[in-house]
Design an enzyme around this catalytic site. Structure first.
Site, PDB file in Angstrom:
ATOM      1  N   CYS A   5       0.577  -1.087   0.062  1.00 30.47           N
ATOM      2  CA  CYS A   5       0.041  -0.120  -0.027  1.00 30.47           C
ATOM      3  C   CYS A   5       0.898   1.260   0.110  1.00 30.47           C
ATOM      4  CB  CYS A   5      -0.726   0.134   1.452  1.00 30.47           C
ATOM      5  SG  CYS A   5      -1.949   1.412   1.335  1.00 30.47           S
ATOM      6  N   CYS A  27       0.371   4.464   6.872  1.00 34.40           N
ATOM      7  CA  CYS A  27      -0.306   4.475   8.189  1.00 34.40           C
ATOM      8  C   CYS A  27       0.855   3.576   9.255  1.00 34.40           C
ATOM      9  CB  CYS A  27      -1.602   3.745   8.208  1.00 34.40           C
ATOM     10  SG  CYS A  27      -2.575   4.432   6.760  1.00 34.40           S
ATOM     11  N   CYS A  73       0.061  -0.165  10.251  1.00 29.40           N
ATOM     12  CA  CYS A  73      -0.301  -1.200   9.329  1.00 29.40           C
ATOM     13  C   CYS A  73       0.618  -2.065   8.809  1.00 29.40           C
ATOM     14  CB  CYS A  73      -0.961  -0.297   8.142  1.00 29.40           C
ATOM     15  SG  CYS A  73      -2.022  -1.777   7.206  1.00 29.40           S
ATOM     16  N   CYS A  96     -17.124  -8.342   4.933  1.00 30.26           N
ATOM     17  CA  CYS A  96     -16.448  -6.983   4.475  1.00 30.26           C
ATOM     18  C   CYS A  96     -15.268  -7.272   3.815  1.00 30.26           C
ATOM     19  CB  CYS A  96     -16.070  -6.273   6.098  1.00 30.26           C
ATOM     20  SG  CYS A  96     -17.328  -6.518   7.071  1.00 30.26           S
ATOM     21  N   CYS A 145     -19.791  -5.164   2.446  1.00 28.49           N
ATOM     22  CA  CYS A 145     -19.049  -3.766   3.169  1.00 28.49           C
ATOM     23  C   CYS A 145     -17.638  -3.805   2.432  1.00 28.49           C
ATOM     24  CB  CYS A 145     -18.975  -3.839   4.519  1.00 28.49           C
ATOM     25  SG  CYS A 145     -18.007  -2.395   5.317  1.00 28.49           S
ATOM     26  N   CYS A 187     -19.503   3.118   7.760  1.00 28.28           N
ATOM     27  CA  CYS A 187     -18.719   2.663   8.988  1.00 28.28           C
ATOM     28  C   CYS A 187     -17.418   3.080   9.112  1.00 28.28           C
ATOM     29  CB  CYS A 187     -18.642   1.126   8.312  1.00 28.28           C
ATOM     30  SG  CYS A 187     -17.480   0.208   9.495  1.00 28.28           S
ATOM     31  N   ARG A 201     -18.471  -1.834  16.840  1.00 27.20           N
ATOM     32  CA  ARG A 201     -17.838  -3.158  16.780  1.00 27.20           C
ATOM     33  C   ARG A 201     -16.692  -3.008  17.528  1.00 27.20           C
ATOM     34  NH1 ARG A 201     -17.677  -2.727  11.760  1.00 27.20           N
ATOM     35  NH2 ARG A 201     -19.915  -3.290  11.935  1.00 27.20           N
TER      36      ARG A 201
HETATM   37  N1  SAM Z   1      -6.700   0.338   3.027  1.00 23.31           N
HETATM   38  C1  SAM Z   1      -8.018   0.836   3.368  1.00 23.31           C
HETATM   39  C2  SAM Z   1      -8.070   2.152   3.963  1.00 23.31           C
HETATM   40  O1  SAM Z   1      -7.269   2.306   5.436  1.00 23.31           O
HETATM   41  O2  SAM Z   1      -8.523   3.165   3.806  1.00 23.31           O
HETATM   42  C3  SAM Z   1      -8.793  -0.074   4.364  1.00 23.31           C
HETATM   43  C4  SAM Z   1      -8.025  -1.118   5.214  1.00 23.31           C
HETATM   44  S1  SAM Z   1      -7.359  -0.540   6.738  1.00 23.31           S
HETATM   45  C5  SAM Z   1      -6.553  -1.911   7.083  1.00 23.31           C
HETATM   46  C6  SAM Z   1      -8.756  -0.528   7.657  1.00 23.31           C
HETATM   47  C7  SAM Z   1      -8.597   0.068   9.165  1.00 23.31           C
HETATM   48  O3  SAM Z   1      -8.240  -0.903   9.910  1.00 23.31           O
HETATM   49  C8  SAM Z   1      -7.602   1.027   9.338  1.00 23.31           C
HETATM   50  O4  SAM Z   1      -8.485   2.128   9.312  1.00 23.31           O
HETATM   51  C9  SAM Z   1      -7.413   0.789  10.915  1.00 23.31           C
HETATM   52  O5  SAM Z   1      -8.183   1.503  11.825  1.00 23.31           O
HETATM   53  C10 SAM Z   1      -7.635  -0.587  11.099  1.00 23.31           C
HETATM   54  N2  SAM Z   1      -6.119  -1.216  11.387  1.00 23.31           N
HETATM   55  C11 SAM Z   1      -5.341  -1.558  10.370  1.00 23.31           C
HETATM   56  N3  SAM Z   1      -4.288  -1.953  10.964  1.00 23.31           N
HETATM   57  C12 SAM Z   1      -4.597  -2.371  12.167  1.00 23.31           C
HETATM   58  C13 SAM Z   1      -3.741  -2.717  13.345  1.00 23.31           C
HETATM   59  N4  SAM Z   1      -2.496  -2.924  13.100  1.00 23.31           N
HETATM   60  N5  SAM Z   1      -4.207  -2.805  14.590  1.00 23.31           N
HETATM   61  C14 SAM Z   1      -5.565  -2.228  14.691  1.00 23.31           C
HETATM   62  N6  SAM Z   1      -6.375  -1.733  13.843  1.00 23.31           N
HETATM   63  C15 SAM Z   1      -5.757  -1.914  12.504  1.00 23.31           C
HETATM   64 FE1  SF4 Z   2      -3.156   1.230   3.425  1.00 24.60          FE
HETATM   65 FE2  SF4 Z   2      -2.861   0.142   5.476  1.00 24.60          FE
HETATM   66 FE3  SF4 Z   2      -3.132   2.542   5.523  1.00 24.60          FE
HETATM   67 FE4  SF4 Z   2      -5.143   0.990   4.804  1.00 24.60          FE
HETATM   68  S1  SF4 Z   2      -4.561   1.163   6.742  1.00 24.60           S
HETATM   69  S2  SF4 Z   2      -4.324   2.739   3.766  1.00 24.60           S
HETATM   70  S3  SF4 Z   2      -4.105  -0.731   3.937  1.00 24.60           S
HETATM   71  S4  SF4 Z   2      -1.341   1.534   4.945  1.00 24.60           S
END
Ligand code: SAM
Ligand code: SF4
Ligand code: DTB
Length: 313
Positions: free
Chosen positions: A51, A55, A58, A95, A126, A186, A258
Site C-alpha cells: 500500500c 499508516c 499497518c 467485509c 461492506c 462504517c 464493533r
Molecule cells: N486500506 C483501507 C484504508 O485504510 O482506507 C482499508 C483497510 S485498513 C486495514 C482499515 C482499518 O483497519 C484502518 O483504518 C485501521 O483503523 C484498522 N487497522 C489497520 N491495521 C491495524 C492494526 N494493526 N491494529 C488495529 N487496527 C488496524
Molecule cells: Fe494502506 Fe494499511 Fe493505511 Fe489502509 S491502513 S491505507 S491498507 S497502509
C-alpha cells in the site's frame, strides 16, 4: 435536530465513575437494541500489501518491512468461496478490504461484479478500498453495496503523527462522498496509537461532527505489528477501551459499535465489559485482514459463557 456535543460534555461522560458510565451506556443500549444479540461480520483481504500509504500501525504499508505476504486482487471465484464459508459460519455481513490509496478506475467494474455476486449469496456487503471520489461512491452504491468502511482512526490533532500521505480532510471528503451516494457509513478508529485521553475524546467528538453520523463504528485496539513504527507502542489500559466504547454508545445510540481488531488477547472478562458498555458487533473467524483474530471456537464458547447470541442473517 442532531445533538451538537461539546468537548466538556463528552469529557464529563467519559471520565465519570465506571459504574455510572457503564450503567448509562447499557440503559441507552437497551432502548435501541436487543442486548443479548451480537452482530457477526467476517473480513477478507481481497488485495494485500504494497500500500502506498504510510499508516504507522499497518502491516500492509509499503513503507515498512513487515513479514506480510503481498497478494494481487483476488479473483471473483476465490472471493465468493470465502463469502460462502463466511455465510456458513453465521456471518451477517461480509467485509472486503483492499490495500489501495484509492481503487483503480480499471477495477471498478470488476469490483461492482464482486459486490453484486456476494450480495446474491444473501450477505450484507461492506468494502474498504481507501479514498473514493463521488463517482466511485455512486458506482459502488449502484452495485448494491450496503456499507463503506473508512475510519477517522484518531483525533484530528494526533492524526499527522500516524499518517502523513493522506490528510484528515481527505478522509472527511471520502466520507461525504459515501454519504451523498446513499451508502451506509462504517467509520471508527484505533486505540493505542500513543494518543492521549484528550485525543480519544476529540476523536469521538469529531466523529459526532461528521455531516452524517456513521451507522457502524469499529473500535480497533492496536495490534502491534513488528516492523511498523508502532510495533512496540505502549499497550493501552483496557479500562480506557471500555470508556471509549461506553461513551460512543451514549453519543451514538443507534449505531452498531464493533469491538474490532485486537480481541485475540482480550480476556473473557474484558469482552464482557465491552458488551456491557454497548459494543454489539464483532468480526468472526481466525483472521482479520492480515492479523489473527479470536477465532470461531473461542467466540462460540465466549457467547455461550456470556449467554449472548450471534444475530442471524
Ligand atoms: N486500506 C483501507 C484504508 O485504510 O482506507 C482499508 C483497510 S485498513 C486495514 C482499515 C482499518 O483497519 C484502518 O483504518 C485501521 O483503523 C484498522 N487497522 C489497520 N491495521 C491495524 C492494526 N494493526 N491494529 C488495529 N487496527 C488496524
Ligand atoms: Fe494502506 Fe494499511 Fe493505511 Fe489502509 S491502513 S491505507 S491498507 S497502509
Ligand atoms: C476496521 O476498522 N477494522 C477492520 C475493518 N475496519 C476493515 C480491519 C482490522 C484490521 C486489523 C489488522 C489486520 O488484519 O491487518
Amino acid at each position: 435536530m442532531l445533538k451538537q456535543w461539546t468537548y466538556v460534555e463528552v469529557e464529563q461522560i467519559y471520565q465519570q465513575a465506571m459504574t455510572e458510565l457503564v450503567f448509562q451506556a447499557q440503559s441507552i443500549h437497551r432502548q435501541h437494541f436487543n442486548n443479548h444479540e451480537i452482530e457477526p461480520c467476517v473480513l477478507l483481504s481481497i488485495k494485500t500489501g504494497a500500500c502506498p500509504e504510510d499508516c504507522k500501525y499497518c502491516s500492509q504499508s509499503g513503507h515498512y518491512k513487515t513479514a506480510l505476504e503481498k497478494e494481487k486482487l483476488l479473483d471473483k471465484e476465490a472471493i465468493l468461496n470465502k463469502a460462502r464459508e463466511a455465510k456458513e459460519s453465521g456471518a451477517k455481513r461480509f467485509c472486503m478490504g483492499a490495500a489501495w490509496r484509492s481503487p483503480p478506475e480499471k477495477e471498478m467494474e470488476n469490483l461492482q461484479d464482486i459486490i453484486k455476486s456476494v450480495k446474491a449469496l444473501g450477505l450484507e456487503t461492506c468494502v474498504t478500498l481507501g479514498m473514493l471520489n463521488a463517482n466511485q461512491a455512486k458506482q459502488l452504491k449502484d452495485a448494491g453495496l450496503d456499507y463503506y468502511n473508512h475510519n477517522l482512526d484518531t483525533s484530528k490533532a494526533h492524526y499527522p503523527k500516524v499518517i502523513t500521505t493522506r490528510t484528515y480532510q481527505d478522509r472527511i471528503d471520502t466520507l461525504n462522498h459515501v454519504a451523498n451516494a446513499g451508502l451506509k457509513t462504517c467509520c471508527g478508529g484505533i486505540l493505542g496509537l500513543g494518543e492521549t485521553k484528550e485525543d480519544r475524546i476529540n476523536f469521538l467528538l469529531e466523529l459526532s461532527q461528521l455531516d452524517k453520523l456513521p451507522e457502524s463504528i469499529p473500535i480497533n485496539n492496536l495490534i502491534r505489528i513488528a516492523g511498523t513504527p508502532l510495533g512496540d507502542a505502549k499497550v493501552i489500559d483496557n479500562i480506557e477501551i471500555v470508556r471509549v466504547i461506553a461513551t460512543a454508545r451514549i453519543m451514538f445510540p443507534q449505531a452498531m459499535i464493533r469491538l474490532s481488531a485486537g480481541r485475540k488477547n482480550m480476556s473473557d472478562e474484558m469482552h464482557a465489559m465491552c458488551f456491557m458498555a454497548g459494543a454489539n458487533s464483532i468480526f468472526l473467524g481466525d483472521k482479520l485482514l492480515t492479523a489473527e483474530n479470536a477465532g470461531d471456537n473461542r467466540d462460540q464458547l465466549l457467547m455461550a459463557k456470556l449467554g449472548l447470541s450471534l444475530e442471524t442473517a
